[in-house]
Scaffold this motif. Structure first.
Motif, PDB file in Angstrom:
ATOM      1  N   HIS A 117      57.241  33.909   5.690  1.00  0.00           N
ATOM      2  CA  HIS A 117      58.358  33.025   6.022  1.00  0.00           C
ATOM      3  C   HIS A 117      59.111  32.626   4.755  1.00  0.00           C
ATOM      4  O   HIS A 117      60.342  32.691   4.699  1.00  0.00           O
ATOM      5  CB  HIS A 117      57.832  31.790   6.757  1.00  0.00           C
ATOM      6  CG  HIS A 117      58.849  30.715   6.961  1.00  0.00           C
ATOM      7  ND1 HIS A 117      59.936  30.855   7.796  1.00  0.00           N
ATOM      8  CD2 HIS A 117      58.938  29.464   6.437  1.00  0.00           C
ATOM      9  CE1 HIS A 117      60.664  29.749   7.770  1.00  0.00           C
ATOM     10  NE2 HIS A 117      60.082  28.889   6.954  1.00  0.00           N
ATOM     11  N   MET A 118      58.368  32.225   3.734  1.00  0.00           N
ATOM     12  CA  MET A 118      58.998  31.766   2.494  1.00  0.00           C
ATOM     13  C   MET A 118      59.699  32.892   1.735  1.00  0.00           C
ATOM     14  O   MET A 118      60.706  32.647   1.078  1.00  0.00           O
ATOM     15  CB  MET A 118      57.962  31.096   1.605  1.00  0.00           C
ATOM     16  CG  MET A 118      57.468  29.783   2.162  1.00  0.00           C
ATOM     17  SD  MET A 118      56.245  29.034   1.070  1.00  0.00           S
ATOM     18  CE  MET A 118      56.104  27.404   1.800  1.00  0.00           C
ATOM     19  N   GLY A 119      59.184  34.102   1.849  1.00  0.00           N
ATOM     20  CA  GLY A 119      59.739  35.192   1.068  1.00  0.00           C
ATOM     21  C   GLY A 119      60.634  36.167   1.803  1.00  0.00           C
ATOM     22  O   GLY A 119      61.293  36.984   1.164  1.00  0.00           O
ATOM     23  N   HIS A 120      60.676  36.087   3.155  1.00  0.00           N
ATOM     24  CA  HIS A 120      61.445  37.086   3.906  1.00  0.00           C
ATOM     25  C   HIS A 120      62.347  36.507   4.998  1.00  0.00           C
ATOM     26  O   HIS A 120      63.165  37.237   5.551  1.00  0.00           O
ATOM     27  CB  HIS A 120      60.491  38.106   4.532  1.00  0.00           C
ATOM     28  CG  HIS A 120      59.699  38.852   3.516  1.00  0.00           C
ATOM     29  ND1 HIS A 120      60.215  39.882   2.770  1.00  0.00           N
ATOM     30  CD2 HIS A 120      58.417  38.684   3.080  1.00  0.00           C
ATOM     31  CE1 HIS A 120      59.293  40.334   1.936  1.00  0.00           C
ATOM     32  NE2 HIS A 120      58.195  39.622   2.103  1.00  0.00           N
ATOM     33  N   ASP A 121      62.202  35.237   5.332  1.00  0.00           N
ATOM     34  CA  ASP A 121      63.036  34.628   6.367  1.00  0.00           C
ATOM     35  C   ASP A 121      64.400  34.299   5.763  1.00  0.00           C
ATOM     36  O   ASP A 121      64.498  33.500   4.830  1.00  0.00           O
ATOM     37  CB  ASP A 121      62.358  33.364   6.903  1.00  0.00           C
ATOM     38  CG  ASP A 121      63.082  32.763   8.101  1.00  0.00           C
ATOM     39  OD1 ASP A 121      64.327  32.854   8.171  1.00  0.00           O
ATOM     40  OD2 ASP A 121      62.400  32.190   8.968  1.00  0.00           O
TER      41      ASP A 121
END
Length: 198
Positions: free
Chosen positions: A155-159
């Motif tokens: 979530h933190m790196g790809h959202d």
């Protein structure tokens, strides 16, 4: 010794130059911190620069509707929280927030946009909580949207909604660092045990 004291000791000791990008230390800045739990907690302390920035906090209120601007003022017009986090009928988030940022007509500034603009669920509210409390919340599937730690890192790196924090449009200060540096911190925080600052 506190995480802050360990980090200060490490950076003052000169064992390695602290690396930084746009006000956010990179993973390399934490390599000399031991034990691993202290390193993990220090990494989350650095991640908190992003997590507690208005770009994140504005969409993570605890009870109320969204906040806006660098001042984190109540959203105008007022938007009440709904069960699905997308706004009330005739006032859905997408009524104003499109696929991308849009400049205001006739004045400076912009309306923020993203393909799935929405308010974070109340269980993921951070406003008014401490950094250690946010850390514990992110690790708790009952309060993080049912995510595993791998999914939290994803979530933190790809959202793209998280990534928007570094391209927020005219009139807004971007989150510190870069999305890539933040994503690497998140991955390393988890790899080192996902410890929380004391």
């Amino acid at each position: 010794m506190t995480v802050a004291a360990l980090l200060a000791q490490f950076t003052a000791g000169g064992t390695a130059a602290a690396q930084e990008v746009n006000g956010l230390k990179t993973v390399e800045a934490f390599e000399g911190i031991a034990p691993e739990e202290a390193r993990s907690a220090a990494i989350f302390g650095e991640m908190a620069k992003v997590i507690t920035h208005p770009r994140c906090m504005n969409c993570h209120p605890v009870n109320s509707g969204p906040l806006q601007g660098d001042e984190r003022k109540p959203h105008s017009p007022p938007v009440p929280r709904t069960e699905d986090n997308f706004g009330v009928v005739a006032m859905r988030c997408t009524t104003c927030h499109g696929e991308e940022n849009r400049p205001f007509l006739g004045e400076s500034g912009s309306v923020p946009g993203n393909g799935h603009w929405q308010l974070a669920p109340a269980s993921m509210g951070w406003v008014g909580t401490t950094v250690p409390e946010i850390c514990a919340q992110l690790k708790d599937p009952e309060r993080n949207g049912g995510r595993t730690m791998t999914e939290v890192a994803h979530h933190m790196g790809h959202d793209s909604l998280v990534g928007w924090a570094w391209t927020p449009g005219e009139g807004r200060t971007p989150a510190p660092g870069t999305w890539e540096a933040f994503a690497e911190l998140a991955e390393n925080w988890i790899e080192t045990g996902a410890a929380c600052p004391g």
